[in-house]
Motif scaffolding. Structure first.
Motif, PDB file in Angstrom:
ATOM      1  N   CYS A  97      49.185 -67.525 -80.158  1.00 28.51           N
ATOM      2  CA  CYS A  97      50.625 -67.550 -80.401  1.00 28.51           C
ATOM      3  C   CYS A  97      50.989 -68.852 -81.100  1.00 28.51           C
ATOM      4  CB  CYS A  97      51.370 -67.432 -79.076  1.00 28.51           C
ATOM      5  SG  CYS A  97      53.144 -67.679 -79.230  1.00 28.51           S
ATOM      6  N   CYS A 100      53.617 -70.997 -78.579  1.00 27.63           N
ATOM      7  CA  CYS A 100      53.201 -71.669 -77.348  1.00 27.63           C
ATOM      8  C   CYS A 100      51.690 -71.910 -77.328  1.00 27.63           C
ATOM      9  CB  CYS A 100      53.621 -70.848 -76.127  1.00 27.63           C
ATOM     10  SG  CYS A 100      52.768 -69.272 -75.994  1.00 27.63           S
ATOM     11  N   CYS A 118      54.380 -61.952 -77.247  1.00 29.48           N
ATOM     12  CA  CYS A 118      53.611 -62.935 -76.485  1.00 29.48           C
ATOM     13  C   CYS A 118      54.025 -62.869 -75.023  1.00 29.48           C
ATOM     14  CB  CYS A 118      53.873 -64.338 -77.029  1.00 29.48           C
ATOM     15  SG  CYS A 118      53.136 -65.626 -76.020  1.00 29.48           S
ATOM     16  N   ASN A 120      53.464 -64.897 -72.775  1.00 31.33           N
ATOM     17  CA  ASN A 120      53.735 -66.231 -72.243  1.00 31.33           C
ATOM     18  C   ASN A 120      55.136 -66.713 -72.581  1.00 31.33           C
ATOM     19  OD1 ASN A 120      52.596 -68.474 -70.776  1.00 31.33           O
ATOM     20  ND2 ASN A 120      52.750 -69.612 -72.698  1.00 31.33           N
ATOM     21  N   CYS A 121      55.541 -66.621 -73.847  1.00 28.30           N
ATOM     22  CA  CYS A 121      56.837 -67.161 -74.253  1.00 28.30           C
ATOM     23  C   CYS A 121      57.786 -66.112 -74.800  1.00 28.30           C
ATOM     24  CB  CYS A 121      56.651 -68.276 -75.282  1.00 28.30           C
ATOM     25  SG  CYS A 121      56.048 -67.682 -76.874  1.00 28.30           S
TER      26      CYS A 121
HETATM   27 ZN   LIG Z   1      53.730 -67.537 -77.067  1.00 28.97          ZN
END
Ligand SMILES: [Zn+2]
Length: 141
Positions: A97, A100, A118, A120-121
Motif C-alpha cells: 500500500c 501505509c 487496503c 489497514n488504512c
Molecule cells: Zn494502506
C-alpha cells in the motif's frame, strides 16, 4: 427535589389535611396520588437500571479495547496469505500500500476487478492490468 420526595410530600399533605376519601373529589385525588406514587417508584427503578446498563456498557467497551489490541497485534505478525475462499486454481498476489506501506494480499478475482481496499488504512488501490501482463509497459497515463 426528587420526584419521589415530591410525591411523598403530596401524600403527607393529603393526610395532614385529612383528605376526605368518601367524597367523589377525594376519591379521585387519592387515586391520582396513588398513581403518582407508583410512577415515581417506577421512574426511580428505571433510572437505577439505566445506570447499571451504562456501567455494563463501559465494561464491555473496555473489554472490546482489549480484544482490538489483540486482533491488531495479530495482524501485524501475520505474514501469511489468507486467500482461502477459493481453491488452488486461484493465484495469490501481494502488493504494498503506498499510503501505509502495509503488504496487502489478494487473489485473482480481485485482480480482475482492478481494485482492492487496503485492510489497514482503507485506501483504494487500483491496478492497471497491462502492467501485470507486460511489465515493460509501465509509463501509461
Ligand atoms: Zn494502506
Amino acid at each position: 427535589m426528587e420526584i419521589t420526595e415530591r410525591v411523598a410530600y403530596l401524600k403527607g399533605l393529603a393526610e395532614g389535611l385529612s383528605l376526605d376519601t368518601e367524597t367523589k373529589e377525594g376519591k379521585i385525588l387519592s387515586a391520582i396520588i396513588e398513581i403518582l406514587d407508583d410512577m415515581a417508584l417506577e421512574l426511580q427503578d428505571q433510572q437505577d437500571q439505566l445506570i447499571e446498563v451504562s456501567d455494563g456498557l463501559d465494561a464491555v467497551s473496555e473489554d472490546l479495547e482489549d480484544v482490538e489490541d489483540l486482533v491488531y497485534d495479530d495482524e501485524d505478525e501475520d505474514d501469511e496469505c489468507e486467500c482461502e475462499d477459493e481453491d488452488d486454481d486461484e493465484d495469490c498476489y501481494a502488493t504494498t500500500c503506498p499510503t501505509c506501506e502495509q503488504t496487502i494480499y489478494f487473489d485473482e478475482s480481485i485482480l480482475d476487478e482492478g481494485e482492492v481496499i487496503c485492510p489497514n488504512c482503507g485506501e483504494k488501490l487500483e491496478f492497471d492490468l497491462t502492467d501485470v501482463e507486460d511489465e515493460t509497459d509501465g509509463d501509461q497515463e
